[in-house]
Design a protein around this motif. Structure first.
Motif, PDB file in Angstrom:
ATOM      1  N   CYS A  27       0.849  -1.195   0.000  1.00 39.73           N
ATOM      2  CA  CYS A  27       0.000   0.000   0.000  1.00 39.73           C
ATOM      3  C   CYS A  27       0.883   1.243   0.000  1.00 39.73           C
ATOM      4  CB  CYS A  27      -0.886   0.043   1.248  1.00 39.73           C
ATOM      5  SG  CYS A  27      -2.181  -1.201   1.223  1.00 39.73           S
TER       6      CYS A  27
ATOM      7  N   PHE B 150      -5.711  -5.422   7.461  1.00 40.96           N
ATOM      8  CA  PHE B 150      -5.322  -6.377   6.418  1.00 40.96           C
ATOM      9  C   PHE B 150      -3.808  -6.498   6.392  1.00 40.96           C
ATOM     10  CE2 PHE B 150      -9.316  -4.885   4.035  1.00 40.96           C
ATOM     11  CZ  PHE B 150     -10.073  -5.842   4.682  1.00 40.96           C
TER      12      PHE B 150
ATOM     13  N   ARG C  96      -5.747   8.158   4.465  1.00 39.07           N
ATOM     14  CA  ARG C  96      -5.847   7.643   3.096  1.00 39.07           C
ATOM     15  C   ARG C  96      -4.831   8.347   2.206  1.00 39.07           C
ATOM     16  NH1 ARG C  96      -8.502   3.069   2.031  1.00 39.07           N
ATOM     17  NH2 ARG C  96      -8.489   3.802  -0.117  1.00 39.07           N
TER      18      ARG C  96
END
Ligand code: SF4
Length: 372
Positions: free
Chosen positions: A11, A20, A130
């Protein structure tokens, strides 16, 4: 037809709520991708038939190049044919979406894009850590909507600290204005070992309470239904013809193969999960040492799984195939929930009522048989 899941464990940034498996370092990327192709080749004998769906999840699969994704798909096609109508989904972060990336994804066979929007409010995105901004969310949706894909979907999160029904309503209004054919709406949960967990434990964040989350959940169901989206699973809403095939297969107990670090597989009787560590995964695949654990489900565990996943869907769970033992053991429990109007019986299937959808997990666990 079996499904294929690729877990891409990388990510751009770590979202505060996420538990996750992923790494924000790309140091092991080449090794992990090579190991994933090898794992798939080596497990080809586990596959019987044609791939009914392929799903790139993670992590953030959209941070791979189309060429890297294409190599994984080539490997899948070498192992088993991909059905002509197969849904091939890519999870994408809005900051990775451009007209060029969409074209490249389509050219390798991606037929569905799942956008991790989460919120259209900039301050919420910053709080979640984010990697994208609100403007990028809008832009990505506009591009995906006109990319000519078979389908697309967005994820949104409700139940955020301090969220009101009005804020959730605003989020859904914006999403609906974009004309999305499918939406996954997830309630924020505070998972152990996340930054959010620490913030809650130290009192910096006061999580939303059950009443607030329930009010938002119920409001969302009503608003989306009025807009023509069918709640075919607790967290998933779609227009006819746009229900997710891959995830629906999971809920219906279809076998799937999971490739990559932390990926899970299920063949109808055995569950297997790969180590959630990129280096240990790559070492294991390269050296031929075990990098997974597995368990064979007992009959009761298989039944419990069918109940848990089936009940979450609008189709519910058929009683007959669960067997005489299940029906006898649960006669009183079923009657109890029918009387409470949290379950209903339709065509031999147990189905959650709108009221019951608030208690799906509790009702399922009350129906569980002992593991044996
Ligand atoms: S992008 Fe997705 S997988 Fe990655 S940290 Fe955020 S929520 Fe988790």
């Amino acid at each position: 037809m079996p499904g294929l899941y690729f877990h891409i464990p990388f990510c751009h940034k770590a979202c505060t709520y996420c538990d996750f498996h992923f790494s924000t370092s790309l140091r092991t990327k080449e090794r992990v991708l090579a190991a994933m192709r090898k794992e798939l080749r080596e497990r080809s004998l586990e596959i019987n038939g044609t791939w009914g769906s392929v799903y790139f999840g993670g992590g953030t699969p959209s941070l791979l190049t189309a060429q890297e994704l294409g190599l994984l798909l080539d490997e899948a096609r070498a192992v088993a044919p991909v059905d002509g109508g197969a849904e091939i989904t890519l999870e994408a972060n809005p900051d990775d979406v451009t007209a060029e990336s969409l074209e490249a994804w389509r050219s390798i066979g991606i037929s569905r894009v799942s956008l991790g929007i989460q919120s259209f409010r900039e301050e919420r995105l910053r709080w979640m850590n984010r990697s994208h901004h609100a403007a990028q969310a809008h832009r990505a949706i506009e591009l995906v909507a006109k990319a000519g894909l078979d389908s697309w979907t967005i994820d949104l999160i409700y139940g955020l600290p301090g969220m009101t029904v009005a804020e959730w309503d605003e989020q859904l209004t914006i999403a609906l204005a974009h004309g999305m054919p499918h939406l996954s709406a997830y309630c924020l949960t505070v998972e152990p070992r996340t930054a959010l967990h620490k913030q809650v434990a130290t009192g910096r964040i006061l999580p939303a309470n059950d009443n607030e989350q329930t009010a938002e959940f119920e409001h969302g169901i009503a608003k989306l239904a009025a807009a023509g989206l069918v709640q075919y699973e607790i967290s998933n809403f779609g227009r006819e013809g746009h229900f997710a095939k891959h995830n629906t297969s999971y809920w219906q107990g279809v076998a799937y193969l999971g490739i990559g670090p932390s990926a899970h597989s299920f063949n109808g009787t055995k569950r297997r999960w790969n180590v959630a560590n990129n280096v240990r995964y790559a070492d294991g695949v390269e050296q031929g040492t075990a990098y997974w654990e597995e368990e064979t489900l007992t009959d009761n565990q298989r039944i419990n799984e069918r109940v848990l996943t089936g009940l979450r869907t609008m189709w519910g769970v058929a009683l007959e195939p669960l067997g005489e033992g299940f029906r006898k053991a649960n006669e009183a429990v079923v009657q109890h929930y029918l009387a409470l109007e949290e379950l209903e019986m339709r065509d031999g299937r147990l189905i959650l009522t709108p009221k019951g959808k608030n208690f799906a997990d509790r009702i399922a666990s009350d129906l569980f048989l002992p593991a044996e």
